[in-house]
Design a protein around this motif. Sequence first.
Motif, PDB file in Angstrom:
ATOM      1  N   ARG A   1       0.816  -1.213   0.000  1.00 43.16           N
ATOM      2  CA  ARG A   1       0.000   0.000   0.000  1.00 43.16           C
ATOM      3  C   ARG A   1       0.855   1.272   0.000  1.00 43.16           C
ATOM      4  O   ARG A   1       0.567   2.216  -0.723  1.00 43.16           O
ATOM      5  N   ASP A   2       1.919   1.296   0.777  1.00 41.50           N
ATOM      6  CA  ASP A   2       2.719   2.527   0.866  1.00 41.50           C
ATOM      7  C   ASP A   2       3.562   2.792  -0.393  1.00 41.50           C
ATOM      8  O   ASP A   2       4.236   3.807  -0.482  1.00 41.50           O
ATOM      9  N   ASP A   3       3.491   1.915  -1.387  1.00 40.39           N
ATOM     10  CA  ASP A   3       4.172   2.125  -2.664  1.00 40.39           C
ATOM     11  C   ASP A   3       3.363   3.033  -3.603  1.00 40.39           C
ATOM     12  O   ASP A   3       3.863   3.419  -4.658  1.00 40.39           O
ATOM     13  N   TYR A   4       2.110   3.346  -3.241  1.00 39.24           N
ATOM     14  CA  TYR A   4       1.192   4.050  -4.144  1.00 39.24           C
ATOM     15  C   TYR A   4       0.785   5.401  -3.574  1.00 39.24           C
ATOM     16  O   TYR A   4       0.780   5.610  -2.367  1.00 39.24           O
ATOM     17  N   ARG A   5       0.451   6.326  -4.476  1.00 38.55           N
ATOM     18  CA  ARG A   5       0.201   7.725  -4.107  1.00 38.55           C
ATOM     19  C   ARG A   5      -1.282   8.079  -3.990  1.00 38.55           C
ATOM     20  O   ARG A   5      -1.628   9.052  -3.361  1.00 38.55           O
ATOM     21  N   HIS A   6      -2.145   7.330  -4.640  1.00 38.06           N
ATOM     22  CA  HIS A   6      -3.581   7.639  -4.663  1.00 38.06           C
ATOM     23  C   HIS A   6      -4.350   6.333  -4.602  1.00 38.06           C
ATOM     24  O   HIS A   6      -3.891   5.309  -5.122  1.00 38.06           O
TER      25      HIS A   6
ATOM     26  N   PHE B   1     -11.324  -2.439 -13.186  1.00 41.80           N
ATOM     27  CA  PHE B   1     -10.992  -1.715 -11.962  1.00 41.80           C
ATOM     28  C   PHE B   1      -9.899  -0.681 -12.236  1.00 41.80           C
ATOM     29  O   PHE B   1      -9.977   0.460 -11.781  1.00 41.80           O
ATOM     30  N   PHE B   2      -8.873  -1.082 -12.977  1.00 46.83           N
ATOM     31  CA  PHE B   2      -7.772  -0.167 -13.287  1.00 46.83           C
ATOM     32  C   PHE B   2      -8.271   1.031 -14.101  1.00 46.83           C
ATOM     33  O   PHE B   2      -7.942   2.179 -13.818  1.00 46.83           O
ATOM     34  N   ASP B   3      -9.054   0.737 -15.132  1.00 46.88           N
ATOM     35  CA  ASP B   3      -9.597   1.787 -15.992  1.00 46.88           C
ATOM     36  C   ASP B   3     -10.456   2.764 -15.188  1.00 46.88           C
ATOM     37  O   ASP B   3     -10.373   3.974 -15.366  1.00 46.88           O
ATOM     38  N   THR B   4     -11.275   2.230 -14.295  1.00 47.05           N
ATOM     39  CA  THR B   4     -12.133   3.068 -13.459  1.00 47.05           C
ATOM     40  C   THR B   4     -11.294   3.960 -12.553  1.00 47.05           C
ATOM     41  O   THR B   4     -11.564   5.162 -12.423  1.00 47.05           O
ATOM     42  N   ALA B   5     -10.286   3.406 -11.919  1.00 52.44           N
ATOM     43  CA  ALA B   5      -9.442   4.188 -11.007  1.00 52.44           C
ATOM     44  C   ALA B   5      -8.716   5.303 -11.744  1.00 52.44           C
ATOM     45  O   ALA B   5      -8.706   6.463 -11.299  1.00 52.44           O
ATOM     46  N   VAL B   6      -8.119   4.987 -12.879  1.00 53.60           N
ATOM     47  CA  VAL B   6      -7.367   5.992 -13.639  1.00 53.60           C
ATOM     48  C   VAL B   6      -8.290   7.081 -14.166  1.00 53.60           C
ATOM     49  O   VAL B   6      -8.031   8.271 -13.993  1.00 53.60           O
TER      50      VAL B   6
ATOM     51  N   VAL C   1       2.313   6.880 -11.038  1.00 55.81           N
ATOM     52  CA  VAL C   1       2.818   7.031 -12.396  1.00 55.81           C
ATOM     53  C   VAL C   1       4.242   6.510 -12.437  1.00 55.81           C
ATOM     54  O   VAL C   1       5.090   6.916 -11.638  1.00 55.81           O
ATOM     55  N   GLY C   2       4.489   5.585 -13.371  1.00 56.41           N
ATOM     56  CA  GLY C   2       5.821   5.029 -13.543  1.00 56.41           C
ATOM     57  C   GLY C   2       6.672   5.817 -14.524  1.00 56.41           C
ATOM     58  O   GLY C   2       7.876   5.945 -14.353  1.00 56.41           O
ATOM     59  N   LYS C   3       6.026   6.358 -15.553  1.00 60.93           N
ATOM     60  CA  LYS C   3       6.743   7.113 -16.583  1.00 60.93           C
ATOM     61  C   LYS C   3       5.777   8.116 -17.196  1.00 60.93           C
ATOM     62  O   LYS C   3       4.655   7.759 -17.546  1.00 60.93           O
ATOM     63  N   LEU C   4       6.236   9.345 -17.318  1.00 59.94           N
ATOM     64  CA  LEU C   4       5.417  10.415 -17.877  1.00 59.94           C
ATOM     65  C   LEU C   4       6.136  11.023 -19.074  1.00 59.94           C
ATOM     66  O   LEU C   4       7.238  11.551 -18.936  1.00 59.94           O
ATOM     67  N   GLY C   5       5.522  10.899 -20.245  1.00 64.37           N
ATOM     68  CA  GLY C   5       6.086  11.469 -21.457  1.00 64.37           C
ATOM     69  C   GLY C   5       5.327  12.720 -21.875  1.00 64.37           C
ATOM     70  O   GLY C   5       4.554  13.280 -21.085  1.00 64.37           O
ATOM     71  N   ASN C   6       5.505  13.146 -23.115  1.00 62.58           N
ATOM     72  CA  ASN C   6       4.800  14.327 -23.619  1.00 62.58           C
ATOM     73  C   ASN C   6       3.342  14.028 -23.952  1.00 62.58           C
ATOM     74  O   ASN C   6       2.455  14.822 -23.671  1.00 62.58           O
TER      75      ASN C   6
ATOM     76  N   GLU D   1      -0.028  18.146 -14.695  1.00 65.39           N
ATOM     77  CA  GLU D   1       0.172  18.490 -13.286  1.00 65.39           C
ATOM     78  C   GLU D   1      -0.427  17.418 -12.380  1.00 65.39           C
ATOM     79  O   GLU D   1       0.191  17.016 -11.386  1.00 65.39           O
ATOM     80  N   ALA D   2      -1.622  16.956 -12.699  1.00 65.65           N
ATOM     81  CA  ALA D   2      -2.261  15.919 -11.895  1.00 65.65           C
ATOM     82  C   ALA D   2      -1.434  14.632 -11.924  1.00 65.65           C
ATOM     83  O   ALA D   2      -1.294  13.966 -10.889  1.00 65.65           O
ATOM     84  N   LEU D   3      -0.909  14.281 -13.080  1.00 67.07           N
ATOM     85  CA  LEU D   3      -0.123  13.052 -13.212  1.00 67.07           C
ATOM     86  C   LEU D   3       1.244  13.187 -12.534  1.00 67.07           C
ATOM     87  O   LEU D   3       1.736  12.219 -11.948  1.00 67.07           O
ATOM     88  N   GLN D   4       1.836  14.364 -12.594  1.00 66.51           N
ATOM     89  CA  GLN D   4       3.132  14.564 -11.928  1.00 66.51           C
ATOM     90  C   GLN D   4       3.019  14.343 -10.419  1.00 66.51           C
ATOM     91  O   GLN D   4       3.951  13.869  -9.790  1.00 66.51           O
ATOM     92  N   SER D   5       1.863  14.660  -9.855  1.00 72.36           N
ATOM     93  CA  SER D   5       1.690  14.473  -8.409  1.00 72.36           C
ATOM     94  C   SER D   5       1.640  12.991  -8.033  1.00 72.36           C
ATOM     95  O   SER D   5       1.739  12.649  -6.856  1.00 72.36           O
ATOM     96  N   LEU D   6       1.506  12.103  -9.014  1.00 73.91           N
ATOM     97  CA  LEU D   6       1.491  10.662  -8.767  1.00 73.91           C
ATOM     98  C   LEU D   6       2.855  10.014  -9.005  1.00 73.91           C
ATOM     99  O   LEU D   6       2.992   8.801  -8.821  1.00 73.91           O
ATOM    100  N   SER D   7       3.833  10.799  -9.423  1.00 71.28           N
ATOM    101  CA  SER D   7       5.167  10.247  -9.728  1.00 71.28           C
ATOM    102  C   SER D   7       5.980  10.030  -8.469  1.00 71.28           C
ATOM    103  O   SER D   7       5.834  10.678  -7.489  1.00 71.28           O
TER     104      SER D   7
END
Length: 148
Positions: free
Chosen positions: A14-19, A44-49, A93-98, A142-148
């Motif tokens: 659990r402590d590995d995740y941000r949201h 479940f994954f699609d709903t959460a994201v 987020v594991g990787k954030l591109g353009n 910005e929202a995704l960066q907060s999950l990195s």
Amino acid sequence: MTEEPAMTDRLPRRDDYRHFQPIITRWHDNDVYGHVNNVTYYSFFDTAVNTYLIEQGGLDIHGGDVVGFVVSSACDYFASIAFPERIEIGLRVGKLGNSSVQYELAVFKAGEDDACAAGRFVHVFVDRASNQPVTMPATLREALQSLS
């Protein structure tokens, strides 16, 4: 890229995740074996994201110019879940591109620290009209960066 845990390695915790997105399993999620069917985890994954992108990133799924297409996905299973369990989907987020993002997700039984499953998928953000990749909007980034 995140390495997958071997059977002897530590399970995602659990402590590995941000949201976290709470989800209540439904009667029809169970299969004939009495547990949630493997394909349901992708839902479940699609709903959460998408809940996160709509609520935190301002994604307009009905009328926005930019939409996210899933181009890759995978899931590893460690323990069963079944209706009527309350679960939480951990998101980071594991990787954030353009124009793309790789999400890393995990399924947790409510109140438990070890994941029952861990998955990942990649969204490519595209122009709704042309289906061509575009730079993701600043609010989404910005929202995704907060999950990195």
